[in-house]
Every structure is written in structure tokens, then in C-alpha cells.
Design a protein around this motif. Structure first.
Motif, PDB file in Angstrom:
ATOM      1  N   LYS A 116      29.566  38.910  43.520  1.00  0.00           N
ATOM      2  CA  LYS A 116      29.575  37.835  43.043  1.00  0.00           C
ATOM      3  C   LYS A 116      30.083  38.127  41.784  1.00  0.00           C
ATOM      4  O   LYS A 116      30.693  36.901  41.786  1.00  0.00           O
ATOM      5  N   LYS A 117      30.914  38.746  41.308  1.00  0.00           N
ATOM      6  CA  LYS A 117      31.603  39.584  40.367  1.00  0.00           C
ATOM      7  C   LYS A 117      32.713  38.977  40.506  1.00  0.00           C
ATOM      8  O   LYS A 117      34.387  38.161  40.603  1.00  0.00           O
ATOM      9  N   LYS A 120      33.975  35.606  41.435  1.00  0.00           N
ATOM     10  CA  LYS A 120      34.117  34.831  39.976  1.00  0.00           C
ATOM     11  C   LYS A 120      35.560  35.354  40.189  1.00  0.00           C
ATOM     12  O   LYS A 120      35.608  34.235  39.479  1.00  0.00           O
ATOM     13  N   LYS A 121      36.307  36.596  39.697  1.00  0.00           N
ATOM     14  CA  LYS A 121      37.402  36.495  39.287  1.00  0.00           C
ATOM     15  C   LYS A 121      38.207  35.799  40.734  1.00  0.00           C
ATOM     16  O   LYS A 121      39.392  35.604  40.361  1.00  0.00           O
ATOM     17  N   GLN A 123      37.853  33.016  42.748  1.00  0.00           N
ATOM     18  CA  GLN A 123      38.320  31.913  41.821  1.00  0.00           C
ATOM     19  C   GLN A 123      39.091  31.579  41.087  1.00  0.00           C
ATOM     20  O   GLN A 123      39.895  30.568  40.632  1.00  0.00           O
ATOM     21  N   LYS A 124      38.800  31.816  39.519  1.00  0.00           N
ATOM     22  CA  LYS A 124      38.951  32.161  38.595  1.00  0.00           C
ATOM     23  C   LYS A 124      41.144  32.351  38.931  1.00  0.00           C
ATOM     24  O   LYS A 124      41.455  31.204  38.069  1.00  0.00           O
ATOM     25  N   LEU A 161      29.973  33.125  48.943  1.00  0.00           N
ATOM     26  CA  LEU A 161      30.274  32.334  47.547  1.00  0.00           C
ATOM     27  C   LEU A 161      31.487  31.747  47.411  1.00  0.00           C
ATOM     28  O   LEU A 161      30.844  30.443  46.454  1.00  0.00           O
ATOM     29  N   ASP A 165      33.028  26.923  46.763  1.00  0.00           N
ATOM     30  CA  ASP A 165      33.801  25.657  45.723  1.00  0.00           C
ATOM     31  C   ASP A 165      35.066  25.505  46.870  1.00  0.00           C
ATOM     32  O   ASP A 165      36.166  24.704  46.390  1.00  0.00           O
TER      33      ASP A 165
END
Length: 342
Positions: A116-117, A120-121, A123-124, A161, A165
């Protein structure tokens, strides 16, 4: 020397022109009609201006954004994981192209990280690079990772995950096609079957980039894959260095003329294999006596035969992606002529 090199480039160029036109002219309803390219450099410079090349001739450009690796550094995301080789410059001409960001993940990264972390990294940073260079969020993403049995579930979790997006694709290796029940099917919208770097770098009797013999070991007429696939084919060369301890180093590109003409430092052993007879430097690498050198190129005939093996299987290929988009390769492989004949 310049005349010899130019003549060699022309021969290779005509060979590639032959394979591309043969492939495209012989297409059936199951053959690909879309030709795309990988761009795998940190600076995306304009390669279209020369000879009037048009970016619209290319279906898509799969642009490498960054790698995710595990490094011993204080400047990292977490647990030593850090993005490396980021895309730092993009020429204005690419803003008119259909871009698909690509992120390469080193397999070992997946073992000790939180999916999960990490998602997010990734994607950012992907969105930040897209906004910075293209002025918009790009909703497509490709993940390149040769996952293993020990990282499979973590990797698939990461893909699930990211799929929330992006329209997501990922790379697929030959062994993951043949042993799909064991390796599992990644949760993506589409896969890309990687038909290069299939062999053993340390085997100096064979070309590790691609051989139809290796492809036929993994794919036959009955081979199928439940996920839609594109096909990645090689358009590059490389120099493999092996020292007396068997340690391997890889250098991008080859220079056959140099090794053939510099007999003070190199001795041709067989085919494209050379030995070092006197210590020297080559592209910043120190070469010692007894080191071995293997020059590997993307052979047009081998690519054609390998492509035919895939075409004769039950795998339906929608798009061909060549690795990679590079000015030197464009000049060497008559890229402009190839595009005009699509």
C-alpha cells in the motif's frame, strides 16, 4: 573507418527494413497493426526532426519514468527503497504523442515492503512527472518487473492497488507464459510479452538478446494466455564483458569495426567473440588481458523467426513495441523508411 561504418549501417538498415515490411505486409487478422516504441533514457530529446520524421507515425511511446530499487542511502522512501534514474527532461515534441509511463521495479524490492505504501509512492511520483513534463495526469501505466514465486503475492497486491487509478499493463516473460499456472496471472488490463534478453549473458556461444530456439522452448502452436498481450521486440545492441573470474558487465551498444581493427588490444576468437590481448580502456571500462568480449546485436532474421513463432501460436498480439527509440538506432536501422512503409 567512417566509410566502413557507414556501409555496415546501410546493410543493417536494409535488413531491418526487410523484416518490418515483411512482417507488416504478411499480417493476417490476428497480426498486429500498431507499432510503438519504448523510450528508455532519462532525457527525452527530439528524435523526430531529422529527415522529417513524424511522431504521429508511432502508435504510442512507452516512456521510462524511473526505477524502484533498494539502496543504502539516507535519501529514500522507506526501508532503503528509492526511485532512481528518473525522467529529467522531455522535449516539446513529445507532448503531441500518446505517452504511457513505465516504472521498472527491481524484484528484491517487493520482499520487504508494504504494498500500500509503495503504491502510493509510485502513484505520487508518476503523477508528479506527468504534470511536470506533460502538464497533465496520464491515466495509463506500465509496470516492468520479473516477479518470482516469493514476491508474487506482494506484486499482485501492488498491481491491484495501482489498477484503481490507471489503465494498467505489465511485462510478461516467456517462463511466465509457459508456467502460468505456477507463476500466476497478474491482475492487469493487458500484458506485454518481452521477446528480448531471453538468454544467458555468460554463455558466449549464443546471443542472449534473442534466439528463436529459446522462444520455441516456451511457445508452440497450442500456447495461449488469458490476458491480452502486446509483443516487445529488440532493436538494440550490447557489449558483454566477462573477466577471468567469470564476472559479467554489460555496456550499451557495440562497435564491431573497433574490435576488428584494433588488433593491438583485441583478438577475434570466433563469430562476435573477442579476447583482450593487452590492457586497455573501452567506454570507461578497464579491460585486462584474458577478459572476453561478446558483441550482441538484434538480428533481423532471428526477430522475424521469433515473431513467427508467436504469430503461429494462439496468442493474439494487438501491438508491437520495439525497444528502443534512440537517435543512433534510428539512423542505423533506416527508421524513416520503415515508418513510411507501414
Amino acid at each position: 573507418m567512417k566509410q566502413l561504418k557507414s556501409k555496415s549501417q546501410m546493410v543493417i538498415g536494409f535488413a531491418w527494413l526487410f523484416i518490418y515490411t515483411t512482417m507488416l505486409m504478411s499480417c493476417t487478422s490476428s497480426a498486429p497493426e500498431k507499432v510503438s516504441f519504448y523510450h528508455w533514457k532519462s532525457k527525452a530529446k527530439d528524435v523526430f526532426t531529422k529527415d522529417g520524421l513524424k511522431p504521429q507515425s508511432i502508435h504510442k511511446i512507452y516512456m521510462h519514468y524511473f526505477d524502484v530499487d533498494q539502496l543504502n542511502t539516507l535519501n529514500h522512501w522507506e526501508d532503503g527503497i528509492y526511485p532512481v534514474y528518473p525522467l529529467t527532461y522531455v522535449d516539446e515534441v513529445y507532448k503531441s504523442c500518446d505517452i504511457v509511463p513505465v516504472v521498472f521495479i527491481v524484484n528484491k524490492v517487493l520482499k520487504d515492503t508494504d504494498a500500500k505504501k509503495l503504491a502510493k509512492k509510485i502513484q505520487k511520483l508518476v503523477d508528479e512527472i506527468s504534470l511536470h513534463h506533460f502538464g497533465k495526469i496520464i491515466h495509463s501505466l506500465q509496470i516492468d518487473c520479473d516477479w518470482s514465486s516469493s514476491t508474487r503475492y506482494k506484486y499482485f497486491e501492488l498491481l491491484n492497488l495501482l489498477k484503481k487509478d490507471y489503465q494498467l499493463s505489465c511485462t510478461i516473460r516467456l517462463h511466465q507464459v509457459k508456467y502460468q499456472s505456477k507463476t500466476g496471472l497478474p491482475p492487469v488490463d493487458k500484458g506485454v510479452l518481452m521477446l528480448y534478453n531471453v538468454g544467458d549473458l555468460s554463455d558466449f556461444s549464443a546471443n542472449s538478446i534473442l534466439t528463436e530456439g529459446i522462444v520455441s522452448q516456451y511457445v508452440n502452436e497450442d500456447t495461449d494466455y488469458p490476458i491480452p498481450l502486446d509483443l516487445a521486440l529488440p532493436l538494440f545492441s550490447q557489449t558483454v564483458l566477462k573477466n577471468k573470474n567469470g564476472e559479467i558487465k554489460l555496456i550499451k551498444g557495440t562497435d564491431i569495426q573497433l574490435f576488428n581493427q584494433d588488433q593491438n588490444h583485441f583478438k577475434r576468437e570466433s563469430g562476435h567473440v573477442y579476447s583482450v590481448v593487452r590492457d586497455t580502456l573501452y567506454k570507461g571500462f578497464y579491460l585486462s588481458v584474458e577478459d572476453q568480449i561478446k558483441l550482441e546485436m538484434s538480428d533481423a532474421d532471428v526477430v522475424k523467426k521469433s515473431y513467427q513463432i508467436i504469430k503461429n501460436s494462439k496468442i493474439n498480439i494487438d501491438e508491437v513495441i520495439f525497444y528502443h527509440l534512440d537517435m543512433a538506432l534510428i539512423q542505423q536501422n533506416a527508421f524513416n523508411d520503415i515508418i513510411k512503409n507501414l
